[in-house]
Design a protein around this motif. Structure first.
Motif, PDB file in Angstrom:
ATOM      1  N   ARG A  15       0.698  -0.991   0.007  1.00  0.00           N
ATOM      2  CA  ARG A  15       0.092  -0.132  -0.070  1.00  0.00           C
ATOM      3  C   ARG A  15       0.827   1.292   0.148  1.00  0.00           C
ATOM      4  O   ARG A  15       0.419   2.054  -0.634  1.00  0.00           O
ATOM      5  N   ILE A  16       2.134   1.211   0.579  1.00  0.00           N
ATOM      6  CA  ILE A  16       2.699   2.491   0.896  1.00  0.00           C
ATOM      7  C   ILE A  16       4.118   2.602   0.103  1.00  0.00           C
ATOM      8  O   ILE A  16       4.882   3.334   0.097  1.00  0.00           O
ATOM      9  N   ALA A  17       4.146   1.535  -0.837  1.00  0.00           N
ATOM     10  CA  ALA A  17       5.174   1.442  -1.831  1.00  0.00           C
ATOM     11  C   ALA A  17       5.585   2.861  -2.560  1.00  0.00           C
ATOM     12  O   ALA A  17       4.307   3.259  -3.023  1.00  0.00           O
ATOM     13  N   GLN A  70       0.955   6.839   6.736  1.00  0.00           N
ATOM     14  CA  GLN A  70       0.747   6.846   5.430  1.00  0.00           C
ATOM     15  C   GLN A  70      -0.237   5.483   5.185  1.00  0.00           C
ATOM     16  O   GLN A  70      -1.347   5.744   4.237  1.00  0.00           O
ATOM     17  N   ASN A  71      -0.014   4.577   6.035  1.00  0.00           N
ATOM     18  CA  ASN A  71      -0.738   3.272   5.707  1.00  0.00           C
ATOM     19  C   ASN A  71      -2.264   3.403   5.953  1.00  0.00           C
ATOM     20  O   ASN A  71      -3.268   3.196   5.437  1.00  0.00           O
ATOM     21  N   PHE A  72      -2.442   4.180   7.333  1.00  0.00           N
ATOM     22  CA  PHE A  72      -3.600   4.491   7.954  1.00  0.00           C
ATOM     23  C   PHE A  72      -4.438   5.248   6.965  1.00  0.00           C
ATOM     24  O   PHE A  72      -5.813   4.787   6.691  1.00  0.00           O
ATOM     25  N   ILE A  73      -3.909   6.253   6.356  1.00  0.00           N
ATOM     26  CA  ILE A  73      -4.738   7.465   5.697  1.00  0.00           C
ATOM     27  C   ILE A  73      -5.186   6.881   4.304  1.00  0.00           C
ATOM     28  O   ILE A  73      -6.227   6.851   3.745  1.00  0.00           O
ATOM     29  N   HIS A  76      -7.637   4.184   4.408  1.00  0.00           N
ATOM     30  CA  HIS A  76      -9.210   5.020   4.524  1.00  0.00           C
ATOM     31  C   HIS A  76      -9.387   5.557   3.140  1.00  0.00           C
ATOM     32  O   HIS A  76     -10.788   5.401   2.610  1.00  0.00           O
ATOM     33  N   ARG A  77      -8.351   6.369   2.370  1.00  0.00           N
ATOM     34  CA  ARG A  77      -8.686   6.609   1.116  1.00  0.00           C
ATOM     35  C   ARG A  77      -9.195   5.691   0.072  1.00  0.00           C
ATOM     36  O   ARG A  77     -10.006   5.781  -0.505  1.00  0.00           O
ATOM     37  N   ASP A  78      -8.628   4.442   0.166  1.00  0.00           N
ATOM     38  CA  ASP A  78      -8.916   3.316  -0.766  1.00  0.00           C
ATOM     39  C   ASP A  78     -10.021   2.926  -0.555  1.00  0.00           C
ATOM     40  O   ASP A  78     -11.158   2.495  -1.372  1.00  0.00           O
ATOM     41  N   ALA A  79     -10.643   3.125   0.871  1.00  0.00           N
ATOM     42  CA  ALA A  79     -11.987   2.412   1.436  1.00  0.00           C
ATOM     43  C   ALA A  79     -12.994   3.328   1.036  1.00  0.00           C
ATOM     44  O   ALA A  79     -14.282   3.157   1.166  1.00  0.00           O
ATOM     45  N   GLY A  80     -12.715   4.503   0.718  1.00  0.00           N
ATOM     46  CA  GLY A  80     -13.508   5.733   0.700  1.00  0.00           C
ATOM     47  C   GLY A  80     -14.366   6.205   1.837  1.00  0.00           C
ATOM     48  O   GLY A  80     -15.288   6.715   1.997  1.00  0.00           O
ATOM     49  N   THR A  81     -13.335   6.172   2.986  1.00  0.00           N
ATOM     50  CA  THR A  81     -13.761   6.436   4.466  1.00  0.00           C
ATOM     51  C   THR A  81     -13.037   7.566   5.215  1.00  0.00           C
ATOM     52  O   THR A  81     -13.255   7.712   6.200  1.00  0.00           O
ATOM     53  N   LEU A  82     -12.682   8.292   4.310  1.00  0.00           N
ATOM     54  CA  LEU A  82     -12.037   9.739   4.849  1.00  0.00           C
ATOM     55  C   LEU A  82     -12.950  10.681   4.875  1.00  0.00           C
ATOM     56  O   LEU A  82     -13.791  11.160   3.888  1.00  0.00           O
ATOM     57  N   PRO A  83     -13.371  11.201   6.196  1.00  0.00           N
ATOM     58  CA  PRO A  83     -14.627  12.323   6.368  1.00  0.00           C
ATOM     59  C   PRO A  83     -14.047  13.741   5.951  1.00  0.00           C
ATOM     60  O   PRO A  83     -12.658  14.087   5.878  1.00  0.00           O
TER      61      PRO A  83
END
Length: 351
Positions: A15-17, A70-73, A76-83
């Motif tokens: 994910r963070i590559a 970076q992994n956390f955000i 959530h970006r990939d999952a569409g869950t960033l508010p």
């Protein structure tokens, strides 16, 4: 409780590559670290241990925390869950810097809660990254409570300095990189605060058959105390390294990782941390924070070495770690967000 797996770390690696800097390793001079007493049954020729330092303080924002943030955000970006309210975090400084940096990369707002004791250099850097900085209380736990209230009120996505599987998995990508660069690595030595870096590194290390030495300041010993109690417990926080290692309680994830085979707990005194930090400057011109020097202090402290038979659950706290004959060791130097002025000493002969 989520128990971190090597699969979580592999997913984070993918994910963070190309979003984080690969770690640089530097070998210490031969003989710089003393070995322990030689096993009389070891028939191999006597040879010095080999020690590398992992220069993770060169990571984005000056610490390993960029990996987990970076992994956390990104997850959530990939999952569409960033508010729309963005992300929020409580941090002694480094996790907040990493969260603010990762949020800036993703174009979202970051609100960071810090104790009033946080170093001014970290506060200034946070504001430079565009974060909304809130100084609350004198300990991390108080900043965390304020952060949780803020998340509940605004709908901001609450990150965590260490107690989240995505954060720990991101930190674990560091060991994957170290393992690729040092074939036959025996041991990784890592400082522990709340336990995010330790959890990720120890989980990856166990997968590869590498032992982990978990090093804490004597008076910031959340993981060691949890090992002795068999559960996470609150501890007093009173150390020169408290700004980055001053968690009052370790995570259940970290305790689970510490209870596995091949994990050793070491406590070091503040004066040994100061000495190790000064040595990094004197011999390498590397200026790091006290928390980053804590891992190295385990190898340079003159006190009682760890008893390998007690597997991280010693009768009395171990004060140092002595590598064995020919052992390959990597020491993680994890952060450099510090005021270096106390390192630069002008000696009389230099005038």
């Amino acid at each position: 409780m989520h128990q971190l797996t090597h699969g979580d770390i592999k997913a984070a690696t993918d994910r963070i590559a190309d979003r984080t800097r690969p770690v640089t390793l530097a070998p210490l001079d031969p003989g710089a670290i003393r070995t322990g007493h030689r096993d009389p049954l070891d028939e191999r020729p006597e040879q010095p241990c080999q020690v590398w330092i992992a220069l993770e303080f060169m990571q984005h924002t000056g610490s390993f925390k960029a990996r987990g943030a970076q992994n956390f955000i990104q997850a959530h970006r990939d999952a569409g869950t960033l508010p729309d309210a963005g992300v929020t975090i409580a941090s002694g400084g480094n996790a907040g810097l990493a969260c603010a940096w990762a949020a800036q990369q993703q174009g979202v707002k970051a609100t960071v809660f810090l104790p009033t004791t946080a170093p001014a250099v970290k506060v200034a850097k946070l504001r430079g990254l565009g974060a909304d900085v809130r100084l609350t209380g004198t300990e991390y736990a108080e900043a965390l409570a304020a952060c949780e209230d803020f998340a509940a009120t605004t709908g901001a996505l609450a990150s965590h300095a260490y107690d989240h599987p995505l954060i720990a998995a991101g930190a674990g990508t560091l060991l994957e990189e170290i393992h690729r660069q040092i074939p036959g690595l025996d041991t990784v030595v890592v400082a522990v605060g709340g336990g995010g870096l330790f959890t990720g590194v120890a989980t990856a290390a166990q997968h590869h058959g590498i032992r982990t030495v978990a090093v804490e300041p004597q008076n910031c010993r959340a993981l060691n105390a949890a090992l002795q109690a068999g559960r996470p417990v609150d501890v007093t926080v009173d150390s020169i390294a408290a700004d980055s290692l001053g968690a009052r309680r370790t995570s259940a994830m970290a305790l689970h990782a510490a209870q596995q085979d091949g994990v050793y707990s070491v406590l070091v005194r503040d004066e040994e941390i100061v000495r190790a930090r000064q040595a990094l400057w004197d011999h390498r011109k590397v200026a790091v924070e006290h928390g980053a020097a804590t891992a190295l202090a385990a190898l340079t402290s003159p006190d009682q070495p760890v008893d390998r038979e007690l597997q991280g659950r010693p009768k009395g706290p171990s004060r140092s770690y002595r590598p064995a004959n020919g052992e390959k060791v990597c020491v993680v130097v994890c952060g450099a967000n510090t005021d270096p002025t106390d390192l630069i000493k002008i000696r009389p002969e230099e005038h």
